[in-house]
Design a protein around this motif. Structure first.
Motif, PDB file in Angstrom:
ATOM      1  N   PRO A  39       0.808  -1.228   0.000  1.00 55.10           N
ATOM      2  CA  PRO A  39       0.000   0.000   0.000  1.00 55.10           C
ATOM      3  C   PRO A  39       0.835   1.269   0.000  1.00 55.10           C
ATOM      4  O   PRO A  39       0.332   2.343  -0.340  1.00 55.10           O
ATOM      5  CB  PRO A  39      -0.827  -0.118   1.283  1.00 55.10           C
ATOM      6  CG  PRO A  39      -0.077  -1.084   2.141  1.00 55.10           C
ATOM      7  CD  PRO A  39       0.566  -2.043   1.194  1.00 55.10           C
ATOM      8  N   ARG A  47       1.380   6.830   0.106  1.00 54.89           N
ATOM      9  CA  ARG A  47       0.538   5.675  -0.199  1.00 54.89           C
ATOM     10  C   ARG A  47      -0.145   5.816  -1.557  1.00 54.89           C
ATOM     11  O   ARG A  47      -0.391   6.918  -2.033  1.00 54.89           O
ATOM     12  CB  ARG A  47      -0.518   5.488   0.909  1.00 54.89           C
ATOM     13  CG  ARG A  47       0.090   5.168   2.258  1.00 54.89           C
ATOM     14  CD  ARG A  47      -0.957   5.127   3.358  1.00 54.89           C
ATOM     15  NE  ARG A  47      -0.360   4.733   4.630  1.00 54.89           N
ATOM     16  CZ  ARG A  47      -0.294   3.472   5.069  1.00 54.89           C
ATOM     17  NH1 ARG A  47      -0.845   2.505   4.348  1.00 54.89           N
ATOM     18  NH2 ARG A  47       0.282   3.192   6.211  1.00 54.89           N
ATOM     19  N   TRP A  48      -0.454   4.658  -2.139  1.00 56.64           N
ATOM     20  CA  TRP A  48      -1.143   4.646  -3.417  1.00 56.64           C
ATOM     21  C   TRP A  48      -2.485   5.368  -3.318  1.00 56.64           C
ATOM     22  O   TRP A  48      -2.927   6.030  -4.261  1.00 56.64           O
ATOM     23  CB  TRP A  48      -1.379   3.207  -3.877  1.00 56.64           C
ATOM     24  CG  TRP A  48      -0.145   2.498  -4.304  1.00 56.64           C
ATOM     25  CD1 TRP A  48       0.492   1.495  -3.635  1.00 56.64           C
ATOM     26  CD2 TRP A  48       0.605   2.726  -5.508  1.00 56.64           C
ATOM     27  NE1 TRP A  48       1.597   1.084  -4.346  1.00 56.64           N
ATOM     28  CE2 TRP A  48       1.690   1.821  -5.502  1.00 56.64           C
ATOM     29  CE3 TRP A  48       0.469   3.605  -6.582  1.00 56.64           C
ATOM     30  CZ2 TRP A  48       2.616   1.766  -6.523  1.00 56.64           C
ATOM     31  CZ3 TRP A  48       1.394   3.559  -7.606  1.00 56.64           C
ATOM     32  CH2 TRP A  48       2.452   2.645  -7.574  1.00 56.64           C
ATOM     33  N   TYR A  49      -3.126   5.228  -2.166  1.00 55.46           N
ATOM     34  CA  TYR A  49      -4.432   5.859  -1.950  1.00 55.46           C
ATOM     35  C   TYR A  49      -4.321   7.373  -2.123  1.00 55.46           C
ATOM     36  O   TYR A  49      -5.165   8.007  -2.764  1.00 55.46           O
ATOM     37  CB  TYR A  49      -4.930   5.507  -0.544  1.00 55.46           C
ATOM     38  CG  TYR A  49      -6.402   5.733  -0.328  1.00 55.46           C
ATOM     39  CD1 TYR A  49      -7.342   4.858  -0.873  1.00 55.46           C
ATOM     40  CD2 TYR A  49      -6.867   6.803   0.422  1.00 55.46           C
ATOM     41  CE1 TYR A  49      -8.699   5.051  -0.677  1.00 55.46           C
ATOM     42  CE2 TYR A  49      -8.227   6.996   0.630  1.00 55.46           C
ATOM     43  CZ  TYR A  49      -9.138   6.112   0.084  1.00 55.46           C
ATOM     44  OH  TYR A  49     -10.478   6.305   0.284  1.00 55.46           O
ATOM     45  N   GLY A 102      -8.077   4.766   4.478  1.00 56.65           N
ATOM     46  CA  GLY A 102      -9.170   4.514   3.549  1.00 56.65           C
ATOM     47  C   GLY A 102     -10.512   4.813   4.195  1.00 56.65           C
ATOM     48  O   GLY A 102     -10.602   5.182   5.363  1.00 56.65           O
ATOM     49  N   ASN A 142      -8.190   1.912  -5.525  1.00 57.35           N
ATOM     50  CA  ASN A 142      -8.892   0.851  -4.790  1.00 57.35           C
ATOM     51  C   ASN A 142      -8.367  -0.524  -5.174  1.00 57.35           C
ATOM     52  O   ASN A 142      -8.186  -1.403  -4.316  1.00 57.35           O
ATOM     53  CB  ASN A 142     -10.397   0.902  -5.070  1.00 57.35           C
ATOM     54  CG  ASN A 142     -11.083   2.148  -4.554  1.00 57.35           C
ATOM     55  OD1 ASN A 142     -12.045   2.623  -5.155  1.00 57.35           O
ATOM     56  ND2 ASN A 142     -10.606   2.701  -3.447  1.00 57.35           N
ATOM     57  N   ASN A 187      -4.882  -1.192  -3.760  1.00 53.12           N
ATOM     58  CA  ASN A 187      -4.993  -1.474  -2.328  1.00 53.12           C
ATOM     59  C   ASN A 187      -5.676  -2.809  -2.042  1.00 53.12           C
ATOM     60  O   ASN A 187      -5.637  -3.288  -0.903  1.00 53.12           O
ATOM     61  CB  ASN A 187      -5.780  -0.366  -1.633  1.00 53.12           C
ATOM     62  CG  ASN A 187      -4.929   0.859  -1.369  1.00 53.12           C
ATOM     63  OD1 ASN A 187      -3.720   0.840  -1.539  1.00 53.12           O
ATOM     64  ND2 ASN A 187      -5.568   1.939  -0.949  1.00 53.12           N
ATOM     65  N   GLU A 233      -8.896  -3.291  -2.038  1.00 52.61           N
ATOM     66  CA  GLU A 233     -10.074  -3.011  -1.218  1.00 52.61           C
ATOM     67  C   GLU A 233     -11.303  -2.917  -2.107  1.00 52.61           C
ATOM     68  O   GLU A 233     -11.200  -2.805  -3.320  1.00 52.61           O
ATOM     69  CB  GLU A 233      -9.868  -1.688  -0.472  1.00 52.61           C
ATOM     70  CG  GLU A 233      -9.689  -0.495  -1.401  1.00 52.61           C
ATOM     71  CD  GLU A 233      -9.220   0.759  -0.695  1.00 52.61           C
ATOM     72  OE1 GLU A 233      -8.915   0.691   0.505  1.00 52.61           O
ATOM     73  OE2 GLU A 233      -9.150   1.819  -1.357  1.00 52.61           O
TER      74      GLU A 233
END
Length: 285
Positions: free
Chosen positions: A9, A20-22, A94, A142, A145, A147
């Motif tokens: 992540p 983070r990738w998010y 997240g 998403n 991750n 998720e």
């Protein structure tokens, strides 16, 4: 069955700073917004300038982050966050709601319109064709991750994918179905729809193409916004049939998910607005 790559992540570690990738998916979304916005301005048929666009992004960032987080807390996990209220501020873990972010952006655009002496729909018609590109970036985030995975599907389907991140859920539901239990015992995961990619394709790429082409010609005020509401609502409603409902909510009335119930008003409002905008344009001629 394919296996999810199980990406780290953290995209980049700079000493104590973890990127983070998010977070990167949001940054990419904002960059795309500016790039596409400048292209919209060059095409003409708008009162917006590059300076107004930069200001608009600031309002949009605040609206989407605050609205997205508050929406997730209220719509999807209210009880848990009330038990641990400080977790509300842990955005990096997240938990963002599109529908909440959408309402947050609408409020921000209303304030922006008032400040710049524009109508609300002048603003939303301008931004609507750029929004799906940002949504596409978010869905890729998403997927990276692992998720918001999809529902269980046939293990022989070419789209079937195992998500190690879904282990806790796989363990809980595998015993409820003999076939699922056999798959889980053999592979350690259940085959699922990669629903993030479905949403990337529909809510992101396809909706972007539709809106971008539709907005190339002058349209009655409000009609581009209306098409966005109908398009997103319909694509999200369809994608939710493949997406695993939030564990704390499950399926609600009529076997629909929370995402589907929140999308229905968007479709209805969009259809009504589309017709109203057309009738108003005809009446004003």
């Amino acid at each position: 069955m394919m296996m999810h790559p199980n990406f780290d992540p953290v995209a980049l570690q700079l000493g104590p700073l973890a990127i983070r990738w998010y977070a990167l998916s949001y940054i990419v979304a904002f960059v795309l917004f500016i790039w596409l916005g400048r292209r919209r301005i060059k095409q003409g048929n708008t009162v917006f300038t590059n300076e107004m666009l930069d200001d608009l992004l600031t309002y949009g960032v605040v609206g989407v982050i605050l609205g997205g987080r508050v929406g997730y807390v209220l719509f999807y996990n209210f009880a848990q966050y009330m038990e641990h209220p400080l977790s509300i501020f842990k955005v990096w873990e997240g938990g963002m709601s599109f529908h909440g972010g959408f309402l947050g952006v609408l409020l921000a655009m209303w304030v922006y319109a008032k400040r710049h002496k524009l109508t609300f729909f002048q603003v939303t018609d301008f931004i609507a064709p750029m929004v799906p590109a940002g949504l596409a970036s978010g869905r890729i985030g998403n997927f990276i991750n692992g998720e918001l995975w999809g529902r269980v599907t046939d293990i022989n389907a070419f789209w079937a994918m195992g998500f190690k991140q879904a282990n806790y859920e796989d363990v809980a539901i595998a015993p409820t179905n003999p076939q699922w239990l056999a798959w889980f015992n053999q592979y350690g995961v259940l085959p699922r729809h990669p629903s993030q990619l479905y949403q990337f394709a529909m809510e992101g790429v396809l909706l972007f193409v539709i809106l971008w082409l539709f907005a190339k010609k002058p349209r009655p005020v409000g009609q581009i916004s209306a098409l966005f509401l109908m398009g997103y609502g319909a694509f999200r409603f369809i994608a939710e049939f493949a997406r695993e409902p939030d564990a704390q909510l499950g399926l609600l009335g009529l076997g629909l998910s929370m995402g589907q119930w929140l999308s229905l008003p968007m479709i209805i409002a969009g259809a009504l607005l589309f017709v109203y905008a057309q009738k108003r344009a005809v009446a004003s001629k």
